[in-house]
Each structure stands twice: as C-alpha cells, then as structure tokens.
Design a protein around this motif. Structure first.
Motif, short mmCIF file in Angstrom:
data_model
loop_
_atom_site.label_atom_id
_atom_site.label_comp_id
_atom_site.label_asym_id
_atom_site.label_seq_id
_atom_site.Cartn_x
_atom_site.Cartn_y
_atom_site.Cartn_z
N ASN A 5 0.81 -1.20 0.00
CA ASN A 5 0.00 0.00 0.00
C ASN A 5 0.85 1.26 0.00
O ASN A 5 0.53 2.25 -0.65
N LEU A 6 1.93 1.20 0.72
CA LEU A 6 2.84 2.34 0.77
C LEU A 6 3.42 2.56 -0.62
O LEU A 6 3.50 3.68 -1.13
N THR A 7 3.82 1.45 -1.25
CA THR A 7 4.34 1.51 -2.60
C THR A 7 3.36 2.20 -3.53
O THR A 7 3.71 3.11 -4.27
N GLU A 8 2.12 1.75 -3.43
CA GLU A 8 1.09 2.28 -4.31
C GLU A 8 0.95 3.79 -4.12
O GLU A 8 0.91 4.56 -5.08
N ARG A 9 0.89 4.20 -2.87
CA ARG A 9 0.66 5.61 -2.59
C ARG A 9 1.85 6.46 -2.98
O ARG A 9 1.70 7.57 -3.49
N LEU A 10 3.03 5.95 -2.72
CA LEU A 10 4.21 6.73 -3.06
C LEU A 10 4.32 6.90 -4.57
O LEU A 10 4.63 7.98 -5.05
N THR A 31 3.36 17.04 -4.25
CA THR A 31 3.99 15.73 -4.13
C THR A 31 4.42 15.47 -2.69
O THR A 31 4.23 14.38 -2.16
N MET A 32 4.98 16.50 -2.08
CA MET A 32 5.44 16.34 -0.70
C MET A 32 4.28 16.01 0.23
O MET A 32 4.38 15.20 1.13
N ARG A 33 3.16 16.66 -0.02
CA ARG A 33 1.99 16.42 0.82
C ARG A 33 1.55 14.97 0.66
O ARG A 33 1.28 14.28 1.64
N GLU A 34 1.55 14.52 -0.59
CA GLU A 34 1.16 13.13 -0.85
C GLU A 34 2.11 12.15 -0.15
O GLU A 34 1.68 11.18 0.46
N ILE A 35 3.39 12.44 -0.26
CA ILE A 35 4.38 11.55 0.35
C ILE A 35 4.18 11.52 1.86
O ILE A 35 4.19 10.47 2.50
N ARG A 36 3.94 12.70 2.40
CA ARG A 36 3.74 12.79 3.85
C ARG A 36 2.55 11.94 4.28
O ARG A 36 2.61 11.16 5.23
N LEU A 37 1.45 12.09 3.53
CA LEU A 37 0.25 11.32 3.88
C LEU A 37 0.48 9.83 3.71
O LEU A 37 0.06 9.02 4.52
N LEU A 296 9.50 1.50 -3.02
CA LEU A 296 9.17 2.37 -4.14
C LEU A 296 8.68 1.58 -5.35
O LEU A 296 8.47 2.15 -6.42
N GLY A 297 8.52 0.29 -5.20
CA GLY A 297 8.00 -0.51 -6.30
C GLY A 297 9.03 -0.73 -7.38
O GLY A 297 8.70 -1.00 -8.53
N MET A 298 10.30 -0.58 -7.04
CA MET A 298 11.33 -0.76 -8.05
C MET A 298 11.89 -2.18 -8.02
O MET A 298 12.88 -2.48 -8.68
N GLY A 299 11.26 -3.02 -7.25
CA GLY A 299 11.65 -4.43 -7.26
C GLY A 299 12.88 -4.70 -6.40
O GLY A 299 13.54 -3.80 -5.92
N ASP A 300 13.13 -5.94 -6.21
CA ASP A 300 14.26 -6.34 -5.38
C ASP A 300 14.88 -7.58 -6.00
O ASP A 300 14.67 -8.70 -5.55
N VAL A 301 15.59 -7.34 -7.11
CA VAL A 301 16.14 -8.46 -7.87
C VAL A 301 17.18 -9.22 -7.09
O VAL A 301 17.28 -10.44 -7.15
N LEU A 302 17.96 -8.46 -6.31
CA LEU A 302 19.04 -9.10 -5.56
C LEU A 302 18.50 -10.20 -4.65
O LEU A 302 19.02 -11.31 -4.61
N THR A 303 17.43 -9.86 -3.91
CA THR A 303 16.87 -10.85 -3.01
C THR A 303 16.31 -12.03 -3.79
O THR A 303 16.45 -13.18 -3.38
#
Lengths: 489, 377
Positions: A5-10, A31-37, A296-303
C-alpha cells in the motif's frame, strides 16, 4: 505483501511529476503532501515523517541545479536515497564475540515473536555457519512458553536449556550460561518473556539478566504491524537496555510496514533481521537499500536471485541446463523445476520482486493459485514414464487419458503441453544464445507468466544471469512505455 | 459538553457512594435521572447475558461492580490516556492561530494517536468548516470544538451496534476466536473460560491451534487453572478435526459454552483463511445456529493494519465482535475510533493485563471518558 500500500501511494505521489520537463514549486508541494500522507498512513512515526519530508524537500529544492536526470527522476532518486538513509544505509551483521560463546538476548512486547525469532535465528546460524547454538528458556510467565521453545528446539535439533517455571529467570540464565560455556556452545540465545516497557518490575528483571549475561547482542523484536506506538515501545526498551539491534517480524502480512522506517530513526539502532513467514527458514537479513527499492515498487532483484540460489539445488540445475542445451528437457525436469520454484515461496511475492511488477496493474489482482502447480503436477503424474521422457509421444488419445487421470479438463492438458513445448524451444534457443523467442513469452500473462517463471527457473550460473538481465531490461522498457502513455493522459 | 458533564457527575457520585450502603446509592441514582437510565440499560444488558432472574440485592451488587469496573478502566487506561490527552494538550499549547499549518498539525496529531488516516482527514476537514462557522479563534473554543467533534463522530458510529455477547438459548454456545499471530487469542480464551466458569456455566475448550509449537499446552494450562476440560488433537493435525471432535463432544455432553482457539494467521494468507472457513463450516454442520460469536482479537498496539485485519477476517469468517487486548500498555487507543468508523464492528471485550480478571466488557462511554478526562478537567 508488506509495503504494497505504501508503494502504491508513493508511486501515485510521484506520478504527477513524471513526464514534466521541470517541476514547479507547486508540483513539489503537492507531491510532498502526498508523500507525507502516504508515510503517515503507513504508520510511520510522525516525527520521522516530518524529518523525512523536510529532508526530501531540502534536497529537492537544491537539486534543480543538477542537469542530466529529468526532475521527476531526480525526485524519485532523492526519495529512494532518503528511504535508504532513514532505514540505515547498510546491512548490519550480527555482533560476534571474539571468543565463544556469542550471547544473544531477546526483548520485546508480548506476542511480538521473540520465541519464534530465537528459533529461526538459531536455525539460520546452524544452517549457514554450522553453529552449535543453545537456547535458554527464560520465559516463566506465559503458560507453555517453555514448551514452545522446547518443541521448536526438538524439531530443529537445537538443544534447549530449561529448569521449569518455578525458578527466577535470573537464575535460569545463570545456570544456562554455565551449561553453554561448559558444553562449548558457540551461540547462546536467551528467550525472555514478553513485557510492557512501562512495567518497571519486569524491566528491572531484564536489566538484571543483561547484567548477568553481558550479551554481545540485545535484539528488540518488533511486530511490523505496530502503529505509532512502535516509537514509544522502542524508546522504552532502548532506555532500559543497551539494545544492539532490532528484528522486525510478521513482514509477510499486508502491513504497510511503517515501523521499518521509524525504528531506526527513533532508537538509532539498526534493523538486523526481518521475519517474513511461518517456516523456520523465513528469517532474512535486512538490507535497507533493497527495502527502499521494494517500497518504491522498483523491485528487489538481488533478493530474488539470492532466494533462487539458496533454495535451488545447484547440481540439479547444472543437469537441467545441460538437458536444455541438448534439447532433452522432459516432463520429469519440468516437475522438478516446478517444485523448486514452489519452494521459493508464494509466486505473487516473487513476481513483485521483479522491477516494475509490484505496481503493474495487470498483476494488481493476480492471485496465482498454488493449486495450479498441483494441477500441472497431476497431469504429469498421469503420464507413463515413456511419455514423460518423450513428450512428442503424446497424441490426442493419450491427452484424453491424461485429462481423465488428472481430473482436469482436456483444454488444460492441451494448454500445458503447448506451453511446455514453447518453453523447451525457448530454452534451447536461450542456451544457444538466441533470445528472440523470449519476447513472445514475456508478452503473456497469467499462466504464461507462471510457466515462464517455472520454465526460466532462474538457474544459477551464466545463463541465469543472462535471463535475469534480459528480464530486467524488458521490464524497464515496459515500465517506460507505460509511463509515457500515462504522461500523455 | 453535556456528555462529559454527565460523566463527571456520575463519576464523583459513584466514588462517593461506593463505600456507603447500597440503598443510598440507589436513591441517589434515582434523583439524577440520566445516570440511573444508564444503569438500567447496563442492567438490562447483563440480564440478557445471565440466565438467572436478577433480584433486588444482586442488582445492587451489579451497581457496585460497575463502580469497580469504572475504576479498573481508569487505572488500565491511565497510560493510554496520558498519551492521548498529553498529546492533545501539548498540541494545543503550541497552537497560536488557526491556519493551514494548524490543520496539518492536527492531522498529524490524530494519526499519531492511531485514530486512522481517513478518520483524521475527516475530522480535520469537518473542523475546518466548524471553526469557520463558529468563528472560533480562542484556544479554549477550538479545543471544545475538537472534543465535541470526536465524541459526535464516535457516537454516530456506535449507533445500532450490539456490544453484548450472544448465546444459544437451547444447547451449546460456540464461540470462535480468530486473529493474527501473537495478539493474545489463547490468553483471551483462558480469561473468558475462567469468567464463564465462575458464572456457573459448563465450559469446554478446543485447542484448534495445532500449528504453533506449545499452543495446545498453553491452552491446557489455562484449562487447568480454570478447571475446564480441553479437547486437543495431535501436533500438526488438521485443526478442523479437533474442532469436529470438540463440537460433537460439547453438543452430546450438553456443555453450555465451547470456545474454539485457532492458530494465528495473517489475514492475507489465503490458504489459512480458507482453513478458517472450513472450521466454521464444520461447526455449522454440527450445530446449525453456531458459531454464535466469532471474536476477532486485535492487539491495541497495532496500527492501521488493524482495519485490514478486521476487513479480511470479517470477509472470511463473519466476525461478530472485537476483543481489544494489551490496553494496559502505552497504545493510544485511537484505533477504536477507526474500527467503529470504518467497520462498524462492536468492541466486546478489552484486555487490561495478564490476570483472568483483567478482561473487561467494553463500555464505550467509559472508554471515551477515560481517554478525554484530563482534557476537560
């Protein structure tokens, strides 16, 4: 999966910025307001949020001098960096005593997962370092807490020291340590009872135990679902004890995981491990930078790669790779691969570690049914040994028999065989250095995707790397395209 | 501020009278009409839960018990309250004039108390309007507006919710407890079993958590303490088989109440949620009107994920009420607002500590009063 959900919102917050040539003051503020929320909604401590947003804002307003990256990319980068920084830059390894034993003590609220974590961590050390840990059961308060540790110890073949519930925990620890030292155990874990950080009596007990044991590591166990109270708890424990690290548990839930961001900020102590599952192996080292890109939804290929390497049998892989090259990949190998992929965990979670997949709308509601794998397996099980080894043998009459045998509709059998053929062809091409066929495979969704995963199997070695690199590039290209489309709207 | 006046009056009266004779207490209560209404309501609800016909004396005992309950709430919520109202007071002390920053701070403060994101936005938006309308500029005015708003919102959400426990009038009452890992399901069952056993009901426990190591032993220990039999299966057995055995035993041997303890499961784990559905199906098959209660156990320290838990557990097992545990910690309790606002699930029990007697019936008015008492003093 956690953070979703955090990913989605960010990403929603930052979507407004993509495709803009320059970012105005107005855009930045929105954008900052959105990130804050987004962060607040994810239960990140509000003090941490304030700091986080202020830092990002400051860096962002100073960043317009930089040329090269477009402004939106720059802000994504700043947010990513800041997330990593908030969570502590680098993974911090377990403290180790110069001479054995290394003493590890647990602390935390009731139900945070201390006992489970002790078992998982001891098992991890046992598997990875051939350690010989001893677990001390010092929770005399919760009914059957000692039994729980004993059962876990028995299942994992790790010795547990206990002398019942009628003894003071301080005494239990004293005796347990003596035994551990006598037996030359290299790690000694102290499992303590859950307690509120405001319970003075029990906190004193914890301080006494720490004094007696002089642990190298005092790990605070925190439930990832904790709300704003996480800061309060962490503060309370870190004031009473000289904490050396934090274990974040239950990250396999759908929590937005704000605690991961606040804890480091509030206590100044690194998160060392994360618990994400019910199995004894479901404890992982915490990597801030990987977590940041996951958020950030950028994936985690290493893991993903590590998971593949840990869970895959290299020898079997080498054999399969050889088979692919000779184009003799058959249904036996297919089932073996299916099983290996399954052992890596839920498919949805694996997919989301691939860059761009976490937010892929096509995958939003995909719930890959674990049964699909069993169905595939059932179909293969209905084959004769000859059919398994020589897939070309399977004619329509045999297919009907397979369908009846597996209890699946014949279309499914047909689909599976078709996919198997495609896979075989693709693998053959891929191992011979021709990636042309891959494009088509990537295009599919649903079962195609899982077949792709099953088929690709991410074998170790050079081939695996190549496939991975390709998949990443492909995904990145797709993401770019999608972004452009969205930008036009 | 009428609501708080009532509470304040009721509170002082009760504490003054608690030591005096019960007759006086009753007459005193009759003089002030509103509190006596409430006690009548409370009595009615306890009538429903008890099968014995209440006599005059027992009624009075209940009133005294009520006073004690208020005190326990006060004590248990001490920490939560200092958190909640200290937060508000600090926030109001810093506040100078009503501007955009003020509302941003307000949102943050509310979220900080785990009130819930949507709820916080809703309140701050409504406050914006309210403050404009009332032209409130002074600190006290704004504070009053805020408290009034919170109470209004809370009360509006609480309408039509039934916070009482439901019992099977003929035969066994089946109560299923569900929740994520480590919230206190087994402990809550232990406490509830003790409670009902003391009320003279015959109680049976089912240890359907066959997954977690030691879970069955933990329940057996509680069973031993309460003097209540426990049905258990083998380790790693199908929990549904334990449930089946327990339900048939409870039905055939005419137990009054059967509590089913389930393994902790994260709400996004589809397979485990289906396992829960299966257990529920089996209960229903053996006793068609059961389960009479499905209680979701929530840890008060949980943040916004509590809503997610409630949503998904409600979907899979038709949760009928909530048990809020670990309220003796520093958790802010704002979650209760969020739960009521978004899910309309009544909170039925609140856990204030480790002892069996620390589990209390949820009284929303007292709860709210406990949270805001310092704020309005």
């Amino acid at each position: 999966m956690a953070f979703e959900n955090l990913t989605e919102r960010l990403s929603k917050a930052m979507k407004n910025l993509t495709g803009r040539g320059r970012v105005s003051e107005e855009d930045l503020r929105a954008t900052m307001r959105e990130i804050r929320l987004a962060l607040l909604e994810a239960d990140v401590n509000y003090g941490t949020v304030k700091k986080f947003v202020a830092n990002v804002r400051e860096k962002a307003s100073g960043a317009d001098i930089l040329e090269g990256l477009n402004p939106a990319q720059q802000i994504v980068k700043i947010v990513n960096d800041e997330l990593t920084a908030t969570m502590g830059e680098e993974a911090v390894p377990l403290n180790k005593s110069p001479k054995i034993p290394t003493i590890i003590m647990m602390a935390g609220l009731q139900g945070a997962g201390k006992t489970t974590t002790v078992a998982k961590l001891a098992y991890k050390l046992k598997q990875e370092q051939h350690a010989r840990p001893l677990l001390i059961a010092a929770d005399v308060y919760r009914p059957a807490a000692i039994d729980q540790l004993e059962i876990l110890g028995r299942d994992l073949e790790i010795p547990v020291f206990q002398i019942g519930t009628d003894v003071d925990p301080r005494e239990i620890v004293r005796q347990g340590l003596a035994q551990g030292i006598a037996n030359k155990n290299d790690y000694i874990f102290i499992d303590t009872a859950g307690r509120l950080q405001i319970d003075e009596e029990l906190m004193q007990e914890l301080k006494d135990i720490a004094n007696i044991a002089q642990p190298n590591e005092i790990l605070l166990t925190v439930d990832a679902m904790t709300g704003q109270n996480a800061a309060e708890t962490a503060k309370g424990f870190s004031e009473a004890l000289d904490l050396t690290g934090v274990v974040l548990t239950k990250l396999d839930g759908d929590t937005r995981g704000g605690a991961a961001l606040s804890i480091r900020d509030v206590t100044g102590k690194p998160i060392k491990f994360i618990g994400q599952g019910e199995k004894p192996t479901d404890l992982d080292v915490f990597y801030p930078e990987r977590m940041a890109s996951r958020i950030l939804g950028m994936g985690d290929v290493l893991t993903l790669i590590e998971k593949a390497q840990r869970d895959f049998d290299e020898e079997a892989q080498a054999k399969q790779l050889e088979k692919m090259r000779q184009n003799t990949f058959d249904f036996n190998d297919f089932v073996a691969q299916l099983k290996q992929v399954q052992s890596m965990g839920p498919m949805e979670d694996l997919l989301k570690m691939i860059p761009g997949m976490a937010n892929n709308p096509a995958l939003a509601n995909v719930n890959i049914d674990a049964k699909q794998f069993s169905h595939l397996e059932a179909i293969v099980s209905s084959m004769t040994p000859a059919e398994r080894e020589d897939p070309d043998l399977i004619n329509p009459s045999r297919r009907r028999r397979l369908a009846a045998g597996a209890g699946r509709p014949i279309v499914e059998v047909n689909r599976m065989i078709k996919q198997f053929d495609q896979m075989r062809k693709m693998m053959n091409q891929a191992t011979n250095g021709n990636f042309g066929g891959m494009d088509k495979m990537m295009g599919g969704a649903g079962l195609d995707m899982s077949a792709m995963m099953g088929g690709g199997g991410m074998p170790s070695g050079n081939f695996g790397q190549k496939v991975q690199n390709f998949a990443i590039k492909q995904a990145a290209r797709r993401l770019q395209k999608a972004k452009k489309k969205r930008g036009k709207k | 501020m009428g609501l708080f006046d009532i509470f304040r009056k009721k509170k002082t009266e009760e504490i003054d009278e608690a030591v005096e004779s019960t007759d006086e207490l009753v007459s005193e209560q009759e003089n002030s009409d509103e509190p006596s209404d409430e006690i009548e309501v409370a009595n009615q609800s306890s009538d429903e839960t008890q099968t014995t016909t209440p006599e005059y004396v027992s009624e009075n005992q209940e009133i005294t018990a009520e006073v004690e309950e208020q005190q326990i709430y006060d004590k248990g919520l001490e920490k939560s309250r200092t958190g909640f109202s200290a937060r508000f007071n600090k926030f109001l002390a810093n506040f100078r004039s009503v501007d955009e920053d003020f509302f941003e701070d307000l949102e943050e403060t509310l979220v900080g108390a785990d009130v819930g994101f949507d709820m916080a936005i809703k309140i701050s938006d409504e406050l914006r309007e309210e403050v404009k309308l009332e032209n409130a500029k002074r600190k006290e005015d704004v504070r009053d507006v805020i408290i009034k708003k919170l109470v209004d919102l809370y009360e509006a959400d609480g309408v039509n919710e039934d916070g009482t426990m439901h019992f099977n009038l003929q035969g066994t009452t089946v109560i299923l407890l569900v929740g994520v890992n480590g919230v206190g399901k087994t402990t809550t069952i232990g406490k509830l079993a003790t409670k009902y056993q003391q009320q003279g009901k015959s109680v049976l426990l089912a240890a359907a958590d066959t997954f977690r190591a030691g879970a069955t032993k933990q329940l057996q220990e509680w069973g031993k303490r309460a003097g209540v039999p426990v049905v258990s299966g083998k380790e790693k057995a199908d929990p549904a088989s334990v449930v089946f055995e327990a339900v048939t035993k409870a039905r055939d041997e005419n137990y009054d109440v059967l509590f089913v303890d389930t393994a902790g499961r994260l709400q996004n784990n589809v397979n485990l949620m289906q396992e829960l559905e299966k257990m529920k199906r089996i209960i229903k098959r053996e006793i068609p009107s059961a389960p009479h209660e499905v209680l979701l156990v929530l840890d008060a320290t949980t943040g916004q994920n509590a809503l997610q838990q409630a949503k998904l557990f409600k979907d899979s097992s038709d949760v009928t009420g909530i048990v809020l545990t670990k309220m003796d910690g520093t958790a802010k309790g704002g979650m209760v607002f969020a739960i009521r606002n978004e899910m309309h699930l009544p909170v039925k029990w609140v856990g204030f500590g480790e002892k069996a007697s620390d589990l209390r019936e949820f009284k929303s008015e007292e709860f709210i009063y406990g949270l805001f008492k310092d704020l309005i003093a």
